[in-house]
Design an enzyme around this catalytic site. Structure first.
Site, PDB file in Angstrom:
ATOM      1  CG  HIS A  37      -1.800   1.177   1.495  1.00 38.45           C
ATOM      2  ND1 HIS A  37      -3.052   1.039   1.021  1.00 38.45           N
ATOM      3  CD2 HIS A  37      -1.716   2.454   1.772  1.00 38.45           C
ATOM      4  CE1 HIS A  37      -3.699   2.162   1.387  1.00 38.45           C
ATOM      5  NE2 HIS A  37      -2.792   2.897   1.676  1.00 38.45           N
ATOM      6  CD  GLU A  38       1.408   3.677   3.663  1.00 38.75           C
ATOM      7  OE1 GLU A  38       1.512   4.630   3.243  1.00 38.75           O
ATOM      8  OE2 GLU A  38       0.438   3.406   4.505  1.00 38.75           O
ATOM      9  CD  GLU A  77      -6.018   5.348   0.437  1.00 38.63           C
ATOM     10  OE1 GLU A  77      -4.946   5.929   0.570  1.00 38.63           O
ATOM     11  OE2 GLU A  77      -5.753   4.348   0.943  1.00 38.63           O
ATOM     12  CG  HIS A 121       0.162   6.016  -0.576  1.00 39.78           C
ATOM     13  ND1 HIS A 121      -0.939   6.546  -1.238  1.00 39.78           N
ATOM     14  CD2 HIS A 121      -0.442   5.531   0.259  1.00 39.78           C
ATOM     15  CE1 HIS A 121      -1.989   6.542  -0.565  1.00 39.78           C
ATOM     16  NE2 HIS A 121      -1.805   5.793   0.337  1.00 39.78           N
TER      17      HIS A 121
HETATM   18 ZN    ZN Z   1      -3.116   5.288   1.848  1.00 42.05          ZN
END
Ligand code: ZN
Length: 500
Positions: free
Chosen positions: A265-266, A295, A269
């Site tokens: 997830h990170e 996101e 980003h």
């Molecule tokens: Zn996030």
């Protein structure tokens, strides 16, 4: 001395503000990862100084004239230059509409509210947080009135996180999303073939988890020569600027999925931050498009790619080599385990399907708080009643109910919907990428994620905020945002996995 045009002077000023903010980001990162506890008070002074300097620079009255002059010059439509002026104007007008007294009151109220919220949550006692939230809601309503709105006061608050989005559009999206999700969840709940999460809750030594997660982050394109992975209580991604992006995670030695999917997830980003137009650092249109688009980049890798079978066709043999504890687990059982969908109380622990119902609930309640239809005192009862309808569960206490999230304590009304927008944009972007690159799944099976990463960098990351989110979506996918790609992808994955 060379004279500057009004445009270049504005860009230089924007760069100064961005540099000050990026200095704050370094200090924040350090505070979360390295700083000794005793340094907190001094760190507060450092951050307050940088915030003061940035605010002074961003609200300099000279900017008004510079903007008027720059706006009178001809400028090519859809160019970065045009977008820079649009975004500069937008941020400047918004900031000037909010009276400094209100900014200060909000800063004071949220600082107090944050501590009160932490205490109230620990004690599962809403009464401790209630007066603070009443103050914050009142101040945010004042802020919405100062900024101005036409259809709903919530529009003015939403705009801070998702520029250009409207409450009315979001209401339609959430209604369609819930209408698709609720029957699917019912179907899954009745399925005979249920995932066994137990395989994820075995011994996973932390040092190996870190190496394994780093190898996956690198495989999807996170550049460790221009980034780092560290450990924090609350995972985050912070892009300091060109060449330096920090991501963090937390490890559970008896849980594989938390850190692994957290890192994916990170890193998603992080890819966005690493591929923003570096030469334009600090320009208003060179930042990320919106929180929803940001996101979308994390959720795309975490859920749509990272919980997909082709991804694990490549990674599962490596998982077995790294962790002897899964020697007896077959790839199907593992794939089911990482796609376990079930209603739960806590948003941050929710699966990719039920997650959106958590957001729908918050979105409804926030609108009612801001429009005055719901009093803060009645929030717990409203939360619990709506939760029962959406999830079929009785909320046992406010810690697992309306006190669970930090957002309201920092005044972040309008923030939550961006999480679901991220899920929807992610699915629509991936569908467009698959049209352009039909062999994506084959590439994933061979551990090659570069085609997708390259497509995202070219079409989304490098565009920064040149287009607003809705326009970016239309340009990249050929259609306005809709719930269909998300719901279709979810059904296509879950229905066979659950033997339906
Ligand atoms: Zn996030």
């Amino acid at each position: 001395m060379k004279t500057q045009t009004p445009y270049t002077e504005l860009m230089n000023r924007a760069r100064t503000v961005a540099l000050l903010h990026s200095c704050s980001s370094v200090l924040h990162w350090d505070q979360q990862t390295q700083m000794p506890k005793a340094g907190a008070a001094h760190r507060g002074e450092q951050l307050a100084l940088l915030a003061r300097l940035a605010h002074k620079e961003a609200t300099d009255p000279k900017i008004r004239d510079l903007l008027i002059e720059a706006e009178s010059e001809p400028c090519e439509a859809d160019s970065f230059e045009a977008a820079n002026l649009r975004e500069f104007r937008h941020a400047f007008d918004r900031a000037r509409k909010i009276p400094p007294r209100l900014v200060e009151e909000l800063a004071r109220a949220t600082a107090l509210a944050n501590e009160a919220w932490a205490e109230a949550r620990a004690a599962a006692d809403f009464a401790k947080f209630r007066p603070h939230l009443e103050t914050i809601v009142a101040l945010k309503c004042e802020e919405a009135a100062a900024i101005g709105w036409s259809a709903h006061p919530y529009d003015a608050l939403l705009d801070e996180y998702e520029p250009g989005a409207s409450t009315a559009e979001l209401r339609t999206l959430f209604a369609e999303l819930s209408a698709g999700l609720v029957p699917l969840l019912q179907q899954l709940a009745d399925a005979k073939q249920r995932p066994d999460r137990g395989v994820l809750e075995r011994d996973y030594p932390i040092d190996r988890q870190r190496l394994f997660a780093e190898s996956a982050a690198a495989a999807i394109g996170f550049d460790f020569r221009a980034g780092r992975l560290d450990t924090t209580t609350h995972p985050f991604c912070s892009g300091f600027g060109p060449g330096d992006c920090r991501i963090t995670t937390r490890y559970n030695p008896r849980g594989f999925h938390e850190a692994f999917f957290g890192v994916l997830h990170e890193a998603g980003h992080g890819l966005y931050e690493q591929n923003l137009p570096a030469a334009r650092f600090g320009e208003p249109a060179a930042q990320s498009c919106s929180l929803g688009i940001h996101e979308s980049q994390s959720r795309l890798w975490e859920n749509l790619v990272g919980r997909g079978r082709p991804f694990w066709d490549h990674f599962f043999p490596r998982l077995r080599q790294t962790f002897p504890t899964v020697a007896d687990v077959d790839p199907d059982a593992f794939h089911r385990a990482i796609n376990d969908v079930r209603p739960s109380f806590i948003r941050v622990e929710a699966d990719e399907a039920t997650y959106n119902l958590h957001i729908a609930l918050r979105f409804e309640l926030e609108q009612a708080l801001v429009s005055g239809d719901l009093a803060v005192a009645d929030l717990p009862a409203a939360w619990n009643a709506r939760f029962r309808t959406l999830f079929g569960l009785e909320v046992p206490n406010d810690r697992e109910g309306c006190l669970q999230d930090i957002h309201w304590s920092f005044g972040g009304l309008g923030y939550f919907p961006t999480y679901s927008l991220g899920n929807l944009y992610a699915a629509q972007f991936l569908r467009a990428a698959r049209r352009a690159l039909p062999d994506l799944d084959d590439a994933f099976r061979h551990g090659d994620f570069r085609p997708l990463a390259g497509w995202l960098a070219a079409n989304i990351h490098s565009q920064g905020r040149r287009f607003r989110a809705a326009r970016l979506c239309e340009r990249v996918t050929g259609a306005p945002l809709s719930v269909a790609p998300f719901l279709d992808a979810l059904r296509a994955k879950l229905v066979p996995l659950y033997g339906l």
